[in-house]
Design a protein around this motif. Structure first.
Motif, PDB file in Angstrom:
ATOM      1  N   ALA A  17       1.065  -0.971   0.091  1.00  0.00           N
ATOM      2  CA  ALA A  17      -0.315   0.333   0.112  1.00  0.00           C
ATOM      3  C   ALA A  17       1.013   1.144  -0.193  1.00  0.00           C
ATOM      4  O   ALA A  17       0.878   2.477  -0.959  1.00  0.00           O
ATOM      5  N   LEU A  18       1.820   0.746   0.173  1.00  0.00           N
ATOM      6  CA  LEU A  18       2.849   2.463   0.713  1.00  0.00           C
ATOM      7  C   LEU A  18       3.364   2.401  -0.371  1.00  0.00           C
ATOM      8  O   LEU A  18       3.592   3.705  -0.983  1.00  0.00           O
ATOM      9  N   GLY A  19       3.842   1.705  -1.329  1.00  0.00           N
ATOM     10  CA  GLY A  19       4.778   1.733  -2.179  1.00  0.00           C
ATOM     11  C   GLY A  19       3.965   1.932  -3.923  1.00  0.00           C
ATOM     12  O   GLY A  19       3.981   3.369  -4.528  1.00  0.00           O
ATOM     13  N   PHE A  20       2.193   2.256  -3.787  1.00  0.00           N
ATOM     14  CA  PHE A  20       1.495   2.215  -4.282  1.00  0.00           C
ATOM     15  C   PHE A  20       1.070   3.515  -4.247  1.00  0.00           C
ATOM     16  O   PHE A  20       0.866   4.634  -5.351  1.00  0.00           O
ATOM     17  N   PHE A  21       1.369   3.762  -2.687  1.00  0.00           N
ATOM     18  CA  PHE A  21       0.695   5.792  -2.810  1.00  0.00           C
ATOM     19  C   PHE A  21       2.304   6.413  -3.005  1.00  0.00           C
ATOM     20  O   PHE A  21       2.235   7.557  -3.546  1.00  0.00           O
ATOM     21  N   ILE A  22       2.901   5.880  -2.913  1.00  0.00           N
ATOM     22  CA  ILE A  22       4.871   6.729  -3.448  1.00  0.00           C
ATOM     23  C   ILE A  22       4.662   6.743  -4.543  1.00  0.00           C
ATOM     24  O   ILE A  22       4.987   8.650  -5.447  1.00  0.00           O
ATOM     25  N   ALA A  23       3.953   5.883  -5.297  1.00  0.00           N
ATOM     26  CA  ALA A  23       4.404   5.801  -6.780  1.00  0.00           C
ATOM     27  C   ALA A  23       3.596   7.025  -7.641  1.00  0.00           C
ATOM     28  O   ALA A  23       3.739   7.629  -8.533  1.00  0.00           O
ATOM     29  N   ARG A  24       2.448   6.812  -7.213  1.00  0.00           N
ATOM     30  CA  ARG A  24       1.399   7.442  -7.928  1.00  0.00           C
ATOM     31  C   ARG A  24       1.832   9.025  -7.723  1.00  0.00           C
ATOM     32  O   ARG A  24       1.249  10.023  -8.350  1.00  0.00           O
ATOM     33  N   ARG A  25       2.412   9.518  -6.085  1.00  0.00           N
ATOM     34  CA  ARG A  25       2.382  11.029  -5.711  1.00  0.00           C
ATOM     35  C   ARG A  25       3.289  11.362  -6.778  1.00  0.00           C
ATOM     36  O   ARG A  25       3.380  12.352  -7.526  1.00  0.00           O
ATOM     37  N   TYR A  26       4.658  10.176  -6.995  1.00  0.00           N
ATOM     38  CA  TYR A  26       5.840  10.631  -7.794  1.00  0.00           C
ATOM     39  C   TYR A  26       5.358  10.655  -9.385  1.00  0.00           C
ATOM     40  O   TYR A  26       5.730  11.462 -10.409  1.00  0.00           O
ATOM     41  N   MET A  27       4.433   9.740 -10.073  1.00  0.00           N
ATOM     42  CA  MET A  27       4.281  10.123 -11.377  1.00  0.00           C
ATOM     43  C   MET A  27       3.440  11.373 -11.637  1.00  0.00           C
ATOM     44  O   MET A  27       3.473  12.083 -12.428  1.00  0.00           O
ATOM     45  N   MET A  28       2.608  11.671 -10.490  1.00  0.00           N
ATOM     46  CA  MET A  28       1.406  12.772 -10.405  1.00  0.00           C
ATOM     47  C   MET A  28       2.422  13.932 -10.765  1.00  0.00           C
ATOM     48  O   MET A  28       2.093  14.778 -11.258  1.00  0.00           O
ATOM     49  N   THR A  29       3.060  13.815  -9.982  1.00  0.00           N
ATOM     50  CA  THR A  29       4.574  15.513 -10.099  1.00  0.00           C
ATOM     51  C   THR A  29       5.256  15.365 -10.697  1.00  0.00           C
ATOM     52  O   THR A  29       5.543  16.682 -11.407  1.00  0.00           O
ATOM     53  N   TYR A  30       5.422  14.232 -11.149  1.00  0.00           N
ATOM     54  CA  TYR A  30       6.461  14.190 -12.758  1.00  0.00           C
ATOM     55  C   TYR A  30       5.448  14.660 -13.389  1.00  0.00           C
ATOM     56  O   TYR A  30       6.336  15.205 -14.930  1.00  0.00           O
ATOM     57  N   LEU A  31       3.924  14.042 -14.120  1.00  0.00           N
ATOM     58  CA  LEU A  31       2.965  14.780 -15.375  1.00  0.00           C
ATOM     59  C   LEU A  31       3.124  15.892 -15.280  1.00  0.00           C
ATOM     60  O   LEU A  31       2.702  16.818 -16.495  1.00  0.00           O
ATOM     61  N   LYS A  32       3.022  15.857 -14.197  1.00  0.00           N
ATOM     62  CA  LYS A  32       2.688  17.938 -13.297  1.00  0.00           C
ATOM     63  C   LYS A  32       4.080  18.832 -14.414  1.00  0.00           C
ATOM     64  O   LYS A  32       3.571  20.110 -14.824  1.00  0.00           O
ATOM     65  N   LYS A  33       5.092  18.337 -14.370  1.00  0.00           N
ATOM     66  CA  LYS A  33       6.223  19.234 -14.409  1.00  0.00           C
ATOM     67  C   LYS A  33       7.067  18.698 -16.073  1.00  0.00           C
ATOM     68  O   LYS A  33       7.507  19.712 -16.655  1.00  0.00           O
ATOM     69  N   ASN A  34       6.295  17.678 -16.063  1.00  0.00           N
ATOM     70  CA  ASN A  34       6.640  17.388 -17.414  1.00  0.00           C
ATOM     71  C   ASN A  34       5.342  16.756 -18.254  1.00  0.00           C
ATOM     72  O   ASN A  34       5.516  15.953 -18.329  1.00  0.00           O
ATOM     73  N   PRO A  35       4.583  17.277 -19.142  1.00  0.00           N
ATOM     74  CA  PRO A  35       3.092  16.896 -19.596  1.00  0.00           C
ATOM     75  C   PRO A  35       3.503  16.700 -20.786  1.00  0.00           C
ATOM     76  O   PRO A  35       4.236  16.401 -21.285  1.00  0.00           O
ATOM     77  N   PRO A  36       2.652  15.073 -21.242  1.00  0.00           N
ATOM     78  CA  PRO A  36       2.930  14.552 -22.502  1.00  0.00           C
ATOM     79  C   PRO A  36       3.140  14.892 -23.251  1.00  0.00           C
ATOM     80  O   PRO A  36       3.643  15.102 -24.165  1.00  0.00           O
ATOM     81  N   ILE A  37       2.090  16.343 -23.833  1.00  0.00           N
ATOM     82  CA  ILE A  37       1.961  17.459 -25.118  1.00  0.00           C
ATOM     83  C   ILE A  37       2.472  18.185 -24.855  1.00  0.00           C
ATOM     84  O   ILE A  37       1.562  18.591 -24.234  1.00  0.00           O
ATOM     85  N   ASN A  38       2.864  18.909 -25.490  1.00  0.00           N
ATOM     86  CA  ASN A  38       3.002  20.298 -25.523  1.00  0.00           C
ATOM     87  C   ASN A  38       2.344  21.430 -26.616  1.00  0.00           C
ATOM     88  O   ASN A  38       1.707  20.418 -27.915  1.00  0.00           O
ATOM     89  N   GLU A  39       2.358  22.929 -27.027  1.00  0.00           N
ATOM     90  CA  GLU A  39       2.183  23.426 -28.286  1.00  0.00           C
ATOM     91  C   GLU A  39       2.370  22.794 -29.233  1.00  0.00           C
ATOM     92  O   GLU A  39       2.847  22.789 -30.653  1.00  0.00           O
ATOM     93  N   GLN A  40       4.108  23.124 -28.923  1.00  0.00           N
ATOM     94  CA  GLN A  40       5.148  22.698 -29.705  1.00  0.00           C
ATOM     95  C   GLN A  40       4.792  21.313 -30.725  1.00  0.00           C
ATOM     96  O   GLN A  40       5.085  21.455 -32.308  1.00  0.00           O
ATOM     97  N   MET A  41       4.796  19.923 -29.759  1.00  0.00           N
ATOM     98  CA  MET A  41       4.478  19.285 -30.348  1.00  0.00           C
ATOM     99  C   MET A  41       2.655  18.987 -30.896  1.00  0.00           C
ATOM    100  O   MET A  41       3.105  17.699 -32.053  1.00  0.00           O
ATOM    101  N   LEU A  42       2.009  19.683 -30.473  1.00  0.00           N
ATOM    102  CA  LEU A  42       0.827  19.855 -31.164  1.00  0.00           C
ATOM    103  C   LEU A  42       0.822  20.020 -32.983  1.00  0.00           C
ATOM    104  O   LEU A  42       0.286  19.837 -33.710  1.00  0.00           O
TER     105      LEU A  42
END
Length: 71
Positions: A17-42
């Motif tokens: 359970a602890l590993g799941f929540f740590i991994a989830r939080r890490y991925m959410m902050t990673y995706l916030k800092k590095n969005p999967p698509i930006n204007e240039q890609m679009l």
């Protein structure tokens, strides 16, 4: 004997359970800092599809994607 097995099972479940929540939080902050698509890609994708991208169309698509992801 039984208490040792029970403690082991409880520790395993707590670790999962602890590993799941740590991994989830890490991925959410990673995706916030590095969005999967930006204007240039679009813009590049639209050009590859044979469309002439205008800034208005890019802004509309970005706002639609942001709305869909919940930003």
């Amino acid at each position: 004997m039984w208490t040792e097995i029970l403690v082991g099972i409880v520790a395993l479940l707590a670790g999962i359970a602890l590993g799941f929540f740590i991994a989830r939080r890490y991925m959410m902050t990673y995706l916030k800092k590095n969005p999967p698509i930006n204007e240039q890609m679009l813009k590049m994708m639209m050009m590859q599809m044979g469309m002439k991208p205008s800034q208005k169309k890019i802004n509309q698509m970005m706002s639609a994607m942001n709305k869909q992801t919940g930003k």
